[in-house]
Each structure stands twice: as C-alpha cells, then as structure tokens.
Design an enzyme around this catalytic site. Structure first.
Site, short mmCIF file in Angstrom:
data_model
loop_
_atom_site.label_atom_id
_atom_site.label_comp_id
_atom_site.label_asym_id
_atom_site.label_seq_id
_atom_site.Cartn_x
_atom_site.Cartn_y
_atom_site.Cartn_z
N GLU A 159 -3.52 6.70 8.81
CA GLU A 159 -4.43 7.50 7.98
C GLU A 159 -5.54 8.06 8.84
O GLU A 159 -5.88 7.47 9.87
CB GLU A 159 -5.09 6.63 6.89
CG GLU A 159 -4.28 6.50 5.63
CD GLU A 159 -4.98 5.65 4.57
OE1 GLU A 159 -6.14 5.22 4.79
OE2 GLU A 159 -4.35 5.40 3.54
N LYS A 172 0.82 -1.21 0.00
CA LYS A 172 0.00 0.00 0.00
C LYS A 172 0.85 1.25 0.00
O LYS A 172 0.49 2.26 -0.62
CB LYS A 172 -0.93 -0.01 1.22
CG LYS A 172 -1.99 -1.08 1.09
CD LYS A 172 -2.96 -1.05 2.25
CE LYS A 172 -3.87 -2.26 2.14
NZ LYS A 172 -4.85 -2.33 3.22
N ARG A 211 -5.93 -7.80 -10.45
CA ARG A 211 -6.52 -9.05 -10.94
C ARG A 211 -7.90 -8.78 -11.52
O ARG A 211 -8.44 -7.68 -11.40
CB ARG A 211 -6.68 -10.02 -9.75
CG ARG A 211 -7.60 -9.42 -8.69
CD ARG A 211 -8.01 -10.40 -7.62
NE ARG A 211 -9.02 -9.82 -6.74
CZ ARG A 211 -8.79 -9.03 -5.72
NH1 ARG A 211 -7.56 -8.70 -5.39
NH2 ARG A 211 -9.79 -8.54 -4.99
N HIS A 263 -15.36 -7.25 5.48
CA HIS A 263 -14.50 -7.15 4.30
C HIS A 263 -14.81 -8.20 3.24
O HIS A 263 -14.04 -8.41 2.31
CB HIS A 263 -13.02 -7.17 4.68
CG HIS A 263 -12.69 -6.12 5.70
ND1 HIS A 263 -12.75 -4.78 5.41
CD2 HIS A 263 -12.38 -6.21 7.01
CE1 HIS A 263 -12.45 -4.09 6.50
NE2 HIS A 263 -12.24 -4.94 7.49
C1 MV4 Z 1 -10.26 2.83 5.28
C2 MV4 Z 1 -11.50 3.07 5.89
C3 MV4 Z 1 -11.71 4.30 6.49
N1 MV4 Z 1 -10.72 5.21 6.51
N2 MV4 Z 1 -9.31 3.80 5.32
C4 MV4 Z 1 -10.90 -1.79 4.45
C5 MV4 Z 1 -10.08 -2.76 3.67
C6 MV4 Z 1 -9.12 -1.96 2.87
N3 MV4 Z 1 -9.37 -2.19 1.47
C7 MV4 Z 1 -9.34 -0.54 3.24
N4 MV4 Z 1 -10.46 -0.48 4.13
C8 MV4 Z 1 -10.88 0.68 4.68
N5 MV4 Z 1 -9.96 1.69 4.70
C9 MV4 Z 1 -9.56 4.94 5.94
N6 MV4 Z 1 -8.58 5.87 5.98
C10 MV4 Z 1 -12.46 2.08 5.83
C11 MV4 Z 1 -12.16 0.87 5.25
C12 MV4 Z 1 -13.20 -0.10 5.26
C13 MV4 Z 1 -13.75 -0.58 4.10
C14 MV4 Z 1 -13.30 -0.18 2.85
C15 MV4 Z 1 -13.87 -0.66 1.70
C16 MV4 Z 1 -14.92 -1.57 1.80
C17 MV4 Z 1 -15.36 -1.99 3.00
C18 MV4 Z 1 -14.79 -1.51 4.18
C19 MV4 Z 1 -15.27 -1.95 5.39
C20 MV4 Z 1 -14.71 -1.48 6.53
C21 MV4 Z 1 -13.66 -0.56 6.48
#
Ligand code: MV4
Length: 501
Positions: free
Chosen positions: A202, A118, A294, A237
C-alpha cells in the site's frame, strides 16, 4: 431465535464485568469462567455462577474452547459473549459455539473469517464504492512486480501481512533499494506470527489520524452506524486515549464515513457490533483499512455520546430481534474521552509494572465512568494484558470532557504499581491534543524521557503536573507539590529512576 436466559462470558476483568452488568439489567443470568490466577477477581464474584476452567496461562483457560463448551452444557447456558481479545475473533470458536447449539453473541463465523484477512476484506469491500489506499489488491511475492507496482504508487510504501493485526508484519519501505530486504522480513514475520506469509503493498500514509466507525447490524439486513471514535493517540499500536466525536472531521465527512462503514459491514452480511477502521491523511482523504468483528475496548465513548448500551444491542441482535434504533434516531450529544490505565511506567519506556494494588481508590462524580476489574489489595497478574481500568469522562463539549478527565485523573489513587495515568494527564494538557493537531505519531513526536530535561516554558506546567502525579502515585500521603519544590522532587524522582537501571 429463542430468548436468552443465561449467558456465559468467555473473558475476564473489566469487560467480563461490563457484559454481566448489562445481562443482569436485562434479567439474564450470568456464568463466569476463570483461571486459577483470577479466583478472587470481581467478575468471578459478580456472576451468578462461576467455574474455574484451568491454569493461569490463557491457552489453559480463557482460550480453552472444549472446557468453555463443557461448562455451557453442564450449567444450561444459552449464549456465549466472548468480549474482546481471547476467542472473540476466532471464527472456529464461533462455529463450535453454533454447532454446540448455543448462541454466539457476535457476528457469523463467515464475517469473522472474511474480515480476519485484510485482502479478503478489501475484496469484499470493493463491491461498494469505498475509498482504499492505493496498492495491490492481491498477495504479492514476485519482487520485480513489487518494484514495478511500488514505482507506480510512489515511495514510501508499506508492506502489510494479509493475516496481520496490531501492526505486526508491517514494513515501511522508503526506496527501491530497501524493497527486497523488507519484503523478505515482512514475509517471514507474517509466516512466523500467523502461519500465513501473504503480504501486499500500500502507499504509506505518513501522518494519519485513526478514525473508526461503530456499526450495529441485525439478522434482518438492517445496519446502522453510531458515529466515529478518534483513536490516534496510541503507542506501538496500543491505544492510550480515545474520544468521540472526532474534532478532525466535518459533518459531511462523518456522514460519508458512516455510509462507507455501513457498506463495509453490508459487504460481509454483518450482524452484531463491529468497528470499521479508517485512516485519514492531512488533506482529509479517508481510506478503509480493516474491520474489527468484536466489541472494542473503547466502546464506552460511543455509549456516552449516543446513549446506546452496545452490549444490550448485541444481546438483542443475538436473540434475533430487529434493531430497535434507526439511523435517523441517532444523534451525537456531548463529548466523551477514554484513557486506558495500564500498569506500565510511562516514564520508563512504558515497561509493564506488575505488583499489588496497595491503594486503589477510583474517581467519581458527575460525568465520570470507570470500567475496571480490580480492587484494592489485588495483584495484577503477569499472564494477561496489564490494563487496570478504563477511565471515561463525559461533558457537554470537548473542553468539559477534558477538564473532567484531568480532575478524575487527580482523584484516582493508585499505589503499588506505576500507571499510565500521569502520561494521560500529560496528553490532556498538551497543546497538540487540545487544538486537535495530533496524529498517530503523537507519542513518538511529543513524549520521550527527555521531555523532563528539555522543558520549555509551555511544557513546564504539564511537566510539573506529570511529576506531581508520579509522586502522588508512589506516596499516597504526599501533598500536592508546590512549584518551587518541583525541581527538587524531580531530581529525586529521576535519581530513583536511573538507579533502577
Ligand atoms: C497504515 C498506515 C499508513 N499507511 N496503512 C497500523 C495497524 C493497522 N491497523 C494499520 N496500521 C496502519 N496502516 C497505510 N497505507 C499507518 C498505520 C498505523 C496506524 C494505524 C492506526 C492507528 C495507529 C497506527 C499507528 C501506526 C501506523
């Protein structure tokens, strides 16, 4: 690059079948590899040739690089499609494929590697003007510095593992007093899960929508986007419902997000199919999170609204052909929704429910697509992901796609295992889904076991449907329940549920 004549699909289930279908349409021969647990799987029978490569455990079969490459050599395979999961985002595998003189139907090992971190992804993307969540650009391990930065950003903050994925190694920190402990946890979790303890900070966006953009790039520097998918309805997730387009964004945001996604892809010289993930806050600010290198599970909704076969494009790109589609050629037509049918009991904390598909009858008809890899009588193996099928509907607008989904869910007959279909029906009819006022907290906020006992008037209709669907699941002869029977049936069902504890 040469024309591809024979493809080995290094995957199983619905995605293996989906890839082979397109290969066949293109006049390309197919090779399946399979584990001992999948001997009778449709993907094995569908392929022109099939080779058993080992025991059920993934490490012995679908992750066994040496065996897969040996099959390619023995059968004169030209190219490997990795599908999703398994080896699809393994840069080392992509490299081995290349070194064996084969074509990897996917991005370069270098792109996979950059986007697999990341922090490296953020660094690459920072060459362009792409919005990112306020935070640290590098790994951080000094606690005092972390506190200074967190105070600057403002709580709550989120600690993320650079090597992370699927939410692993993520820690929310509400205030400074929690920071030391949460950082220790995030570092050790990341170290244990990924062998890399690097974490960064973050600002925590508390109620984001998850919107991702599909991109395609070729070997000649052309990159296009195929609009967005809205994937906010997820549980821990794991996505449950995906749709395209998103009802939460304007054409202006769509264009801007698309441009950003293309730039992210450009920042790592991307070719192949990829997905750029964004989160969007309540004020409709969006931020780049990461890129998935992917073909994704939810790719069909993009195919439905654009008319593009993404696997066909991936193969053509791998052959070295320039993209046959220009950005201006693309437009959104209609609306598509996908629900994932898992062998899980939504009424019982989504516990995996393994067993035999004693009844398995798929829905059909106008605007309905089912991507699956099982047949009636088959067992759901315990070794892999419990997804039985993806049910996709397409309509002229969102309401029609939703109506078709409810109709298709009602036609779907599955007995022998509990599935997430009743839950998906609940989502389709929930006010927050219908009016678009949902975010990644939808499941946590609106669906809990108590939804059955704390029913309100507006919920009762959805509730009756939920119970009806659950009962239909367990008894194929059951007629649709009438309203007055619902309470009786519900208590029976509840009794059975509690008896199981
Ligand atoms: C976040 C967020 C809130 N704030 N970053 C979850 C997995 C990864 N792909 C990144 N994720 C998140 N990052 C910040 N700065 C909330 C999530 C997140 C989330 C993101 C996408 C789809 C579902 C989610 C479920 C919970 C938290």
């Amino acid at each position: 690059m040469p024309q591809i004549r024979k493809i080995l699909v290094a995957n199983r289930g619905e995605i293996a079948l989906r890839i082979m279908r397109t290969a066949r349409e293109m006049g390309i021969a197919t090779v399946a590899v399979f584990s001992e647990a999948d001997r009778r799987s449709p993907h094995v029978r569908y392929a022109d040739e099939a080779v058993c490569i080992g025991a059920a455990a993934s490490a012995e079969s679908y992750l066994n690089i040496e065996k897969i490459l040996k099959v390619c050599e023995d059968l004169g395979v030209d190219a490997i499609h990795p599908g999703y999961g398994f080896l699809s985002e393994n840069a080392g595998f992509a490299k081995s494929v290349r070194e064996a003189g084969l074509i990897f139907i996917g991005p370069s090992p270098e792109s996979i590697e950059v986007m697999g971190s990341k922090l490296a992804a953020k660094h690459a993307a920072s060459k362009y003007n792409i919005p990112m969540v306020p935070g640290t650009p590098d790994a951080i391990d000094d606690r005092d510095e972390a506190k200074r930065i967190a105070n600057g950003i403002g709580y709550p903050i989120l600690i993320k593992a650079s090597a992370g994925g699927g939410g692993k190694g993520m820690r929310v920190v509400e205030n400074e007093a929690e920071l030391d402990e949460q950082m220790d946890r995030a570092v050790s979790e990341a170290q244990a899960a990924f062998g890399d303890g690097s974490v960064f900070i973050e600002k925590y966006i508390t109620s984001p929508k998850h919107i991702e953009i599909q991109v395609l790039g070729d070997h000649h520097g052309n990159i296009i986007h195929l609009f967005e998918r809205e994937c906010s309805i997820q549980r821990r997730h794991q996505k449950v419902v995906e749709e395209a387009p998103s009802i939460s964004i304007t054409n202006e945001i769509r264009e801007e997000m698309g441009r950003c996604a293309v730039d992210v892809a450009r920042s790592c010289n991307y070719y192949g199919a990829g997905t750029v993930e964004f989160i969007m806050d309540e004020s409709r600010n969006f931020y780049f999170l990461e890129m998935n290198t992917r073909l994704q599970v939810e790719h069909p909704v993009t195919e439905m609204i654009t008319g593009v076969d993404l696997v066909k494009e991936m193969i053509a790109i791998a052959e070295g052909q320039p993209l046959g589609i220009a950005q201006e050629d693309l437009q959104i037509r209609g609306h598509a929704i996908e629900v994932r049918v898992y062998a899980e009991d939504a009424a019982n904390h989504f516990l995996p429910d393994i067993g035999t598909l004693s009844t398995y009858v798929k829905p059909d008809g106008n605007g309905v697509r089912v991507d699956d890899g099982f047949e009636q009588g088959m067992e759901i193996p315990i070794y892999y992901d419990p997804m039985i099928a993806k049910l996709i509907t397409y309509g002229e607008d969102r309401e029609m796609a939703t109506r078709k989904m409810v109709r298709a869910i009602d036609e779907y007959q599955i007995t022998g295992v509990q599935t997430t279909l009743p839950f998906c029906r609940f989502v389709m009819q929930h006010e927050a889904f219908v009016n678009g006022s949902f975010d990644t907290n939808f499941v946590a906020r609106h669906f809990h076991p108590d939804v059955l006992s704390t029913k309100t008037d507006e919920q009762s209709e959805g509730l009756a449907a939920l119970i009806s669907a659950l009962l239909t699941d367990t008894s194929p002869e059951a007629k649709p329940v009438q309203n007055e029977e619902v309470t009786v049936q519900a208590s029976k069902w509840k009794a059975r549920r509690f008896a199981a504890h």
